[in-house]
Scaffold this active site. Structure first.
Site, mmCIF file in Angstrom:
data_model
loop_
_atom_site.group_PDB
_atom_site.id
_atom_site.type_symbol
_atom_site.label_atom_id
_atom_site.label_comp_id
_atom_site.label_asym_id
_atom_site.label_seq_id
_atom_site.Cartn_x
_atom_site.Cartn_y
_atom_site.Cartn_z
ATOM 1 N N LYS A 60 0.815 -1.217 0.000
ATOM 2 C CA LYS A 60 0.000 0.000 0.000
ATOM 3 C C LYS A 60 0.849 1.267 0.000
ATOM 4 C CE LYS A 60 -0.704 0.085 5.027
ATOM 5 N NZ LYS A 60 0.049 1.312 5.282
ATOM 6 N N ASP A 65 -3.828 7.235 4.589
ATOM 7 C CA ASP A 65 -3.366 5.875 4.847
ATOM 8 C C ASP A 65 -4.020 5.354 6.133
ATOM 9 O OD1 ASP A 65 -1.943 3.549 4.597
ATOM 10 O OD2 ASP A 65 -0.043 4.371 5.306
ATOM 11 N N GLN A 117 -7.592 -5.113 9.554
ATOM 12 C CA GLN A 117 -6.542 -4.676 10.475
ATOM 13 C C GLN A 117 -7.001 -3.513 11.359
ATOM 14 O OE1 GLN A 117 -2.319 -4.870 8.950
ATOM 15 N NE2 GLN A 117 -3.359 -4.909 6.971
#
Length: 761
Positions: A32, A220, A251
């Site tokens: 990512k 992010d 997550q």
């Protein structure tokens, strides 16, 4: 450089999306950060001005890594350095420094850490005639922080809690606390984002300016955003809608501190027309490790379906280790690491990830016994040490003379004969006249009842005025040296024959070195900027993968990291998942625990050891837990039982390669356990529970404590330490606490004033 080079098909699709909302569901290890940085370069190459791009992440470490990668990709592009890459809090501080006067604060506001906040809350509690035993500052601070993260104002909190005796009084403390913060021209950590939102809501022209500035926004770790962070992003992206968020609902592990998984699960509803791209190819782990992670997380209901895969091959099976006691668990980990290193591995290839801090003690003991260097994350932080807090309090006051909390800390530090009675009289005089405490000190001649203390107050005031005057013209390290010289703080430490004071002097020198390093790399070095960096520092920011030592940390702290070999001890019900998650009080808790398990498994690149014990000592009791239900969710065919044989492993060697005290590090890189290491290397810590057994004493019935082994606690005399043992001792509990540079001290729970100290992650 071509921003699309080296990307897989789905990564290229994400990079090439320019306009409109985009959700990138990035599984663990799917690249990512690579996508975000390459997307930034692609935007610039396709005509977007770097000045109009904002990238937000959660940690300084991640922001620095992203900034470096963007610089590397756009090195030949003029103006590329104008991209803003920042954490949420650093972004808001940067905006508030420029604009905060519009909501009634001065630009040189200070940022209070948890200790400052709790000191101020204690003062507010006393002013409202409430007991700090019933309204412990730490607990009240947590409640207030929860309100702030949900953007609940003091007035709204008072209205919402009218029928609840305890919480309504916390709301009253909240109101007074905010008033005192404003008077001190200070913000606490949670204010940083909520005040930025207040600024935008009350000043549409300011919001419009930053909407024009940030036409393209990337966020992010979006699964970790709370209500305030969501609202900040929504406001900034409202005009152009070019919002790209990257995250993984699997997550999302910070619900306990306000993160709302609904932000990522509901992204398409909140931002109409959003495109969704899944990144499922993993570049970190073997397929066996991914199969284990996929199987566990598939049991969760609140998630977007995805399945990680890799072309790296199956790799080793998951090693499942059953031991008879937690002492064996620690011995197994230490001996496996030592064997691996002797066979060519590095210490830094190994991460030991546990559910609670309490689990680290035995593992530390065994690593020391095997002469294995390690670094403990989540211990006592460098900036939380008393001597460092003292010097920072001087710097905070010099930066902002309205900061009463810092002033009351330094007024008699080092001792200059100004006691509590004198301070109380000066504070009362200040309140009567509506002036600051510092201004009241300047008028000490007019305050009754001070007798011989007037001269001392006048000298103290003159010292501070001189320090304030010099601060603008000098570097931060020079200001610190001037503080030490003018107050004779360092002289007092160096004159002492107490080894503890000598160690404190070394820590102060380390602070000076940190200030010098800041001056060398900061774009615009200033005292405010240095204090800001210190306030926003997190426990993982100084993780150095090049430092050859084993990493010990909680599973929460490990997010974002990876190791060739990972050990997860304590894989038992009641520990992982926790007893609270199993209680059913919070129906979402078990899913968050499962996500934490998924995070832990996917930290491993090549080798994963899952360890559970048939019995272990907890709070001076022997407990028998069943193996974790999460272990039962891993397919049997991808695991193998690894037996534990105490005598089959290498023997400990306390003669060669003896671990150096400097190799035992805390999360700030400071050797906090040096004396412990010296002591433990001088003896052989033999295997066996018998060496640690204590008489079974009935727990006291009328004494309660709100901390456990492994927690940080604050003692009035010694500062912050780590709870090493809790033992029943007749009518009370005996608490053993480890203090940096001091060693272990024992307290009786009923008589001591130990208070649990939260560690911000």
């Amino acid at each position: 450089m071509d921003p699309l080079a080296g990307l897989n098909r789905m990564q290229r699709e994400a990079v090439k999306h320019i306009n409109g909302p985009l959700l990138i569901l990035a599984g663990a290890g799917s690249g990512k950060t690579r996508v975000l940085t390459h997307r930034t370069a692609y935007l610039i190459q396709n005509g977007v001005k770097p000045y109009n791009i904002l990238a937000i992440t959660f940690t300084n470490k991640a922001a620095n890594e992203m900034r470096a990668r963007i610089t590397s990709l756009t090195r030949s592009i003029i103006g590329a350095q104008d991209v803003w890459v920042s954490t949420f809090h650093a972004l808001c501080v940067r905006i508030l420094r420029r604009e905060i006067s519009k909501i009634g604060f001065g630009p040189r506001f200070n940022i209070f850490d948890s200790d400052d906040s709790e000191r101020l809350i204690r003062e507010c509690t006393e002013e409202l005639n409430l007991s700090d035993k019933n309204y412990a500052p730490r607990s009240v601070a947590a409640i207030i922080g929860g309100w702030k993260n949900k953007l609940v104002t003091p007035q709204a909190a008072i209205a919402e809690t009218a029928g609840d005796f305890f919480v309504s009084r916390c709301a009253n403390i909240y109101k007074l606390y905010q008033s005192r913060l404003h008077k001190s021209n200070a913000l606490d950590f949670d204010d940083i984002i909520s005040h930025a939102i207040q600024l935008f809501r009350e000043n549409p022209d300011v919001l419009a300016k930053y909407q024009e500035r940030f036409k393209y926004i990337m966020v992010d770790e979006y699964q970790d955003t709370n209500a305030a962070q969501y609202e900040l992003v929504r406001l900034l992206a409202a005009k152009y809608g070019n919002l790209c968020v990257v995250g993984d609902d699997d997550q999302s592990i910070y619900g306990w501190r306000g993160a709302d998984i609904g932000n990522i699960l509901g992204f398409e509803k909140d931002f109409r027309g959003a495109r969704v791209i899944k990144l499922e190819q993993n570049y970190r782990s073997t397929q066996t490790i991914l199969d284990a992670a996929n199987a566990v997380i598939a049991r969760n209901g609140s998630r977007k379906p995805k399945k990680l895969w890799t072309d790296k091959g199956a790799g080793e099976k998951i090693h499942v280790v059953c031991v008879s006691h937690d002492f064996e668990e620690a011995e197994f980990i230490a001996s496996k690491i030592k064997t691996a290193v002797r066979n060519g591995a590095k210490y830094s290839d190994h991460g030991v990830l546990y559910r609670t801090n309490a689990q680290s003690r035995l593992i530390e003991d065994k690593l020391i016994s095997y002469n294995v260097p390690y670094r403990l994350f989540g211990g006592i932080r460098f900036y939380e040490r008393k001597e460092i807090r003292d010097i920072l309090a001087y710097l905070k006051f010099i930066n902002n003379p309205l900061d009463t909390v810092s002033l009351t800390r330094i007024i008699n530090t080092p001792r200059r004969g100004i006691g509590e009675t004198t301070i109380s009289r000066v504070a009362a005089y200040a309140d009567e006249r509506g002036i600051s405490l510092f201004s009241a000190i300047a008028e000490a001649d007019h305050i009754g009842g001070l007798s011989g203390r007037v001269k001392k107050l006048r000298e103290f005031h003159e010292t501070l005025v001189g320090l304030i005057d010099c601060a603008e013209a000098e570097t931060v390290d020079a200001v610190i040296n001037r503080v030490l010289a003018e107050t004779r703080y360092m002289d007092e430490l160096l004159a002492s024959k107490d080894p503890e004071e000598q160690s404190r002097a070394d820590n102060v020198k380390e602070l000076i070195a940190a200030a010098k390093e800041f001056e060398e790399r900061a774009e615009t070095p200033s005292l405010s900027a240095f204090l800001e960096e210190v306030a926003l520092f997190t426990d993982i920011d100084r993780y150095d993968e090049n430092e050859d030592c084993v990493s010990l940390m909680t599973l929460h702290s490990a997010k974002g990291l990876e190791f060739p070999t990972v050990f997860i001890p304590g894989f038992e019900d009641e520990i992982f998942p926790t007893s609270r998650a199993l209680s059913g009080v919070d129906p979402d808790a078990i899913e968050e625990e499962r996500r934490l398990c998924y995070v832990g498994i996917t930290r491993a690149r090549e080798r994963l050891y899952i360890i559970y014990s048939e019995c272990r000592r907890r709070f001076n009791e022997t407990v028998y837990n069943s193996k974790s239900r999460f272990l039962k969710e891993i397919p049997f065919g991808i695991t193998e039982s690894t037996p534990y044989k105490p005598e089959a492993h290498i023997k400990r060697n306390t003669q060669d390669n003896t671990i150096k005290p400097s190799q035992i590090r805390d999360d700030r890189g400071v050797s906090q356990f040096a004396e412990i290491a010296k002591h433990k290397n001088a003896i052989d810590i033999s295997f066996g529970a018998k060496n640690y057994a204590k008489p079974n004493i009935e727990p006291p019935k009328n004494v309660s404590i709100d901390f456990a082994v492994g927690d940080n606690v604050r003692a009035p005399k010694y500062g912050v330490g780590l709870v090493r043992d809790i033992s029943a001792a007749g009518a009370d509990y005996e608490i053993t606490v480890e203090f940096p540079n001091i060693g272990q001290k024992k307290f009786m729970a009923h008589l001591s004033k130990l208070v649990k100290e939260e560690v911000r992650s």
